[in-house]
Design an enzyme around this catalytic site. Structure first.
Site, PDB file in Angstrom:
ATOM      1  N   LYS A 146      -7.584  -1.201   6.275  1.00  0.00           N
ATOM      2  CA  LYS A 146      -7.912  -1.820   4.984  1.00  0.00           C
ATOM      3  C   LYS A 146      -7.037  -3.046   4.727  1.00  0.00           C
ATOM      4  CE  LYS A 146      -7.693   2.193   3.014  1.00  0.00           C
ATOM      5  NZ  LYS A 146      -7.905   3.552   2.579  1.00  0.00           N
ATOM      6  N   HIS A 161       0.848  -1.195   0.000  1.00  0.00           N
ATOM      7  CA  HIS A 161       0.000   0.000   0.000  1.00  0.00           C
ATOM      8  C   HIS A 161       0.879   1.239   0.000  1.00  0.00           C
ATOM      9  CE1 HIS A 161      -4.148   1.516   0.605  1.00  0.00           C
ATOM     10  NE2 HIS A 161      -3.516   2.592   1.065  1.00  0.00           N
ATOM     11  N   SER A 163      -6.350   4.442   8.673  1.00  0.00           N
ATOM     12  CA  SER A 163      -7.043   4.280   7.392  1.00  0.00           C
ATOM     13  C   SER A 163      -6.355   3.204   6.550  1.00  0.00           C
ATOM     14  CB  SER A 163      -7.037   5.634   6.668  1.00  0.00           C
ATOM     15  OG  SER A 163      -7.327   5.497   5.306  1.00  0.00           O
TER      16      SER A 163
HETATM   17  N1  URA Z   1      -4.195   6.324   1.772  1.00  0.00           N
HETATM   18  C1  URA Z   1      -5.195   5.813   2.529  1.00  0.00           C
HETATM   19  O1  URA Z   1      -5.703   4.724   2.256  1.00  0.00           O
HETATM   20  N2  URA Z   1      -5.601   6.523   3.597  1.00  0.00           N
HETATM   21  C2  URA Z   1      -5.074   7.710   3.934  1.00  0.00           C
HETATM   22  O2  URA Z   1      -5.480   8.284   4.916  1.00  0.00           O
HETATM   23  C3  URA Z   1      -4.046   8.249   3.120  1.00  0.00           C
HETATM   24  C4  URA Z   1      -3.623   7.528   2.034  1.00  0.00           C
END
Ligand code: URA
Length: 430
Positions: free
Chosen positions: A187, A82, A183
């Site tokens: 995920k 990510h 965040s």
């Molecule tokens: N990417 C994300 O998924 N969340 C964020 O807060 C910033 C970048």
């Protein structure tokens, strides 16, 4: 419990308990905490911060706010990656097929563009017919058959992040370590990954502008991953200039093809090789040096490119090997430096915004994207220019491009002195 008291507590700089954080997330997702109360709490968190225990609790509560993807039907160690968001960042589309070509399963959830930064899902949707909304069954079948599938954050996956993100985007609360960490990591945890490689962007095109802030974010995410039994590594990388040469959607897919053929720009290629190497280390594929050489070989022998083409086909896309069927706006405008000297700095966020203004990103949630627009960066930090040098060119469908041209021209800063090019990787946090 009253949400009012939780807001007041954080406003006054106090530490929230697990119960208070869990109550906030649960009740916000149910709609019992209003958007204006959540916004007030987000701003309090932005200003006062959260310690690692609070951040970790927020991450877990968000991850469990909806469905948790079960990847147990996929054999092997599932490694995810990510990025915290940048300009010209098309690394997932190069790194994932490299890793998949080793037989390592890549089950990737990606996002859309956010603010000035581009999103992998938008880029893929510039390929005619490409589907990013897959059923769980199709997603798992594709990973099992070709080792790679990529889908958008659909259904009921981390609804807390979806709702909080939309609020953060419009309440100036994006650039916060606990809010970004929770965040991103919620995920990854809900997405079912066993191990995670993070690309923490740092610089003028990133949400974290300084190395200090990027390091704090990277450490927080690695600590949360480790605490939740996910092997996690973070690469802190340079976002003081766009990554590679192209920014947009179709044009970035074309650059993915060029890079997978071994002809990509050096910064992009180096970063992709390193990200893939670290994903494969976590998947237990051998020693760092050995893997790095094999990764380079997968680009050279065309296996990574073949895997990308197989993936595009499996998700309904029609793409020829040179990307000639992708639409690129035919009105090309070259942008002159208007200065003499060495490129000293580039306001990379402004470059991202220029792309959004052309229609390559969204100004409002409901905007549709013009996949054909974008830009090419000809000159990067350390390059010498004179007044007539074309520093960039835009591919546009707009009648009036003055604001865009001006944004790009003023994004560049020059020096009479020689300027050293920066490394692409600043640090690695394990
Ligand atoms: N990417 C994300 O998924 N969340 C964020 O807060 C910033 C970048």
């Amino acid at each position: 419990m009253r949400i009012y008291d939780t807001i007041a507590k954080k406003r006054d700089g106090l530490t929230l308990t697990d119960e208070e954080i869990e109550f906030f997330v649960e009740e916000f997702v149910k709609g019992n905490v209003t958007d204006y109360q959540a916004s007030a709490l987000l701003m309090a968190i932005y200003i006062r911060g959260m310690d690692i225990k609070e951040t970790s609790c927020l991450t877990k509560a968000m991850a469990h706010s909806g469905d948790m993807v079960d990847l147990s039907k996929i054999n092997g160690i599932k490694v995810d990656k990510h990025s915290t968001g940048g300009v010209g960042d098309k690394t997932t589309l190069i790194v994932a097929p490299i890793v998949a070509s080793f037989g390592v399963p890549v089950a990737k959830m990606s996002g859309r563009g956010l603010g000035h930064s581009g999103g992998t899902i938008d880029k893929l949707e510039s390929i005619p017919g490409f589907r990013t909304a897959l059923s769980e069954e199709e997603f798992i079948n594709n990973v099992n058959s070709i080792n790679f599938a990529l889908a958008g954050q659909t259904g009921n996956l981390v609804p807390a992040d979806k709702k909080l993100y939309a609020l953060r985007d419009v309440t100036a609360t994006v650039e916060s370590v606990p809010l970004i960490a929770s965040s991103v990591m919620s995920k990854k945890i809900a997405g079912g990954a066993d191990a995670i490689v993070l690309d923490v962007k740092c610089g003028s095109g990133a949400f974290m502008k300084t190395l200090g802030d990027a390091t704090t974010l990277a450490k927080a995410m690695v600590q949360i991953g480790t605490e939740l039994n996910r092997k996690t590594v973070a690469l802190i990388t340079n976002m003081n200039e766009p990554l590679g040469e192209y920014v947009g959607n179709s044009v970035e897919i074309k650059e993915v093809l060029t890079t997978l053929k071994g002809n990509g720009p050096e910064d992009l290629t180096t970063l992709c090789v390193e990200l893939a190497t670290h994903m494969l280390i976590l998947a237990g594929k051998g020693s760092e040096e050995e893997i790095r050489e094999k990764v380079k070989e997968k680009i050279k022998n065309g296996e990574a490119l073949d895997k990308f083409m197989e993936f595009v086909k499996a998700q309904g896309g029609t793409l020829d090997i040179d990307g000639t069927n992708l639409k690129v706006a035919s009105n090309t405008i070259k942008i002159k430096a208007g200065h003499k000297g060495y490129v000293k700095a580039i306001d990379t966020e402004a470059i991202g915004i220029a792309t959004v203004l052309m229609g390559g990103g969204r100004l409002k949630k409901e905007d549709t994207i013009d996949y054909s627009v974008g830009l090419k960066i000809n000159k990067k930090i350390g390059d010498y220019v004179d007044e007539d040098t074309d520093i960039a060119e835009i591919y546009t469908n707009k009648e009036d491009n003055e604001e865009i041209i001006n944004k790009i021209q003023t994004a560049y800063n020059y020096s009479d002195e020689l300027v050293k090019k920066s490394d692409i990787i600043y640090n690695i946090i394990k």
